[in-house]
Design an enzyme around this catalytic site. Structure first.
Site, PDB file in Angstrom:
ATOM      1  CB  CYS A 122       3.492 -12.358 -13.572  1.00 56.57           C
ATOM      2  SG  CYS A 122       1.955 -13.046 -14.245  1.00 56.57           S
ATOM      3  CG  HIS A 268       6.077 -15.300 -13.986  1.00 59.84           C
ATOM      4  ND1 HIS A 268       5.199 -15.839 -13.070  1.00 59.84           N
ATOM      5  CD2 HIS A 268       5.351 -15.042 -15.108  1.00 59.84           C
ATOM      6  CE1 HIS A 268       3.993 -15.905 -13.625  1.00 59.84           C
ATOM      7  NE2 HIS A 268       4.066 -15.437 -14.853  1.00 59.84           N
ATOM      8  CG  ASN A 299       1.044 -17.800 -15.011  1.00 55.58           C
ATOM      9  OD1 ASN A 299       1.213 -17.217 -13.938  1.00 55.58           O
ATOM     10  ND2 ASN A 299       1.133 -17.166 -16.174  1.00 55.58           N
TER      11      ASN A 299
END
Length: 343
Positions: A122, A268, A299
């Site tokens: 990420c 993020h 996500n």
């Protein structure tokens, strides 16, 4: 005295174009609830996620990247042949070699640029952005295409109550080019390998060859599960909220930017609770626009920051020239934060 000539690049680098691609299929929480014992209310309260996008067979890592890249190139107003390097951050391109970056570079008509993949979870977009900045300033490339792309639906265990609802698919891309003034700040990045077990792939690819099913995880039908991403939710949450707020503050300090000078915060898109907690810990003023793309995109790991950036600009929530703090963090555990001027 060295005989090597000094490099001749640009004084600084900046993001000059951004593009995103989200798969056409929108998946609401109700679909996730078909395979886990949970509720829409629980998923929303724990993660803030309402829907996510899942890719079709045709929406491959390369195909999504090409769509996002085309938009970024058009937004930057450059010709694909001007791109000197293509950097792709992904954990869901399943061919060990060749790098998907080479296919993307060819299919967008970029000529013969340097092209390679990186795996930084990420935080991958931040890693790629930092590499791109270095290339532009050093002079090895005038324009660099940085892509964050994931098909995390391929790495999701739909029977895992802790993660089944988290992940989505998509691609985000930016063009990094020359600048006459600072527009990408110093990067604060690093890793904490002692915590590598908190986010990981359940089964290594070579474990699938062992032939002993007793050593492999099985699904509810007794069949061997495909490798998936798993995590220790509470440990990751605590680390993200407390440690990553410190990293974000370090990035602000390194760029000489105070919280009140910020226009936009693009963390993020892991979890709405993490985002809100970071905003509170950083004491960001109310005028700062905060990306909360996780609600409708889930996500998407390396793709989450450029996708969120693209949406903020497209919807007018942010504008060209705004000062934005971006931070990515995830499996490794790794992180990268910097302050940028939006394209």
């Amino acid at each position: 005295m060295s005989k090597i000539k000094p490099s001749k690049g640009s004084p600084y680098a900046r993001i000059i174009g951004v593009g995103g691609y989200r798969p056409t299929r929108v998946v609401p929480n109700e679909v996730i609830l078909e395979t886990i014992d949970s509720s829409d209310e629980w998923i929303r309260s724990r993660s803030g996620i309402v829907t996510r996008h899942w890719a079709s067979d045709e929406e491959t890592v390369a195909a999504m990247s090409i769509e996002a890249s085309g938009k970024a190139i058009a937004d930057a107003g450059i010709d694909p042949e001007q791109i000197g390097a293509v950097v792709v951050s992904t954990v869901s391109h399943f061919k060990q070699t060749p790098a998907v970056a080479t296919e993307i570079a060819h299919r967008i008509g970029a000529g013969k640029p340097a092209a390679f993949d990186i795996s930084a979870g990420c935080a991958g977009f931040g890693y790629g952005l930092t590499l791109a900045k270095g290339m532009v300033v050093e002079g090895s490339a005038e324009y660099v295409l940085v892509i964050g792309v994931e098909r995390l639906s391929d790495l999701t265990d739909l029977e895992d109550r802790a993660t089944a609802f988290l992940f989505g698919d998509g691609a985000g891309a930016v063009i990094v080019g020359p600048s006459q003034e600072p527009a990408i700040g110093p990067t604060v990045w690093g890793s904490e390998g002692d915590k590598s077990e908190t986010i990981k792939q359940t089964v290594a690819w070579n474990d699938l060859h062992i032939g002993d099913v007793s050593k492999l995880p099985l699904d509810s039908k007794g069949e061997v599960k495909f490798p998936a991403i798993t995590q220790e939710g509470q440990a990751v949450f605590r680390w993200a909220v407390f440690e990553m707020a410190k990293v974000a503050q370090q990035a602000l300090d390194a760029a000489g930017i105070a919280p009140e000078d910020l226009d936009v915060f693009i963390p993020h898109q892991a979890n709405m609770r993490i985002i809100d907690s970071m905003v509170k810990t950083l004491k960001l003023p109310e005028h700062v626009t905060v990306a909360r793309d996780v609600e409708s995109t889930g996500n998407t790991s390396a793709a989450s920051i450029p996708l969120a950036m693209e949406r903020l600009l497209a919807t007018g929530q942010a504008k060209s020239g705004d000062t934005a703090l971006v931070i990515g963090f995830g499996a490794g555990l790794v992180y990268a934060a910097t302050v940028v001027t939006l394209p």
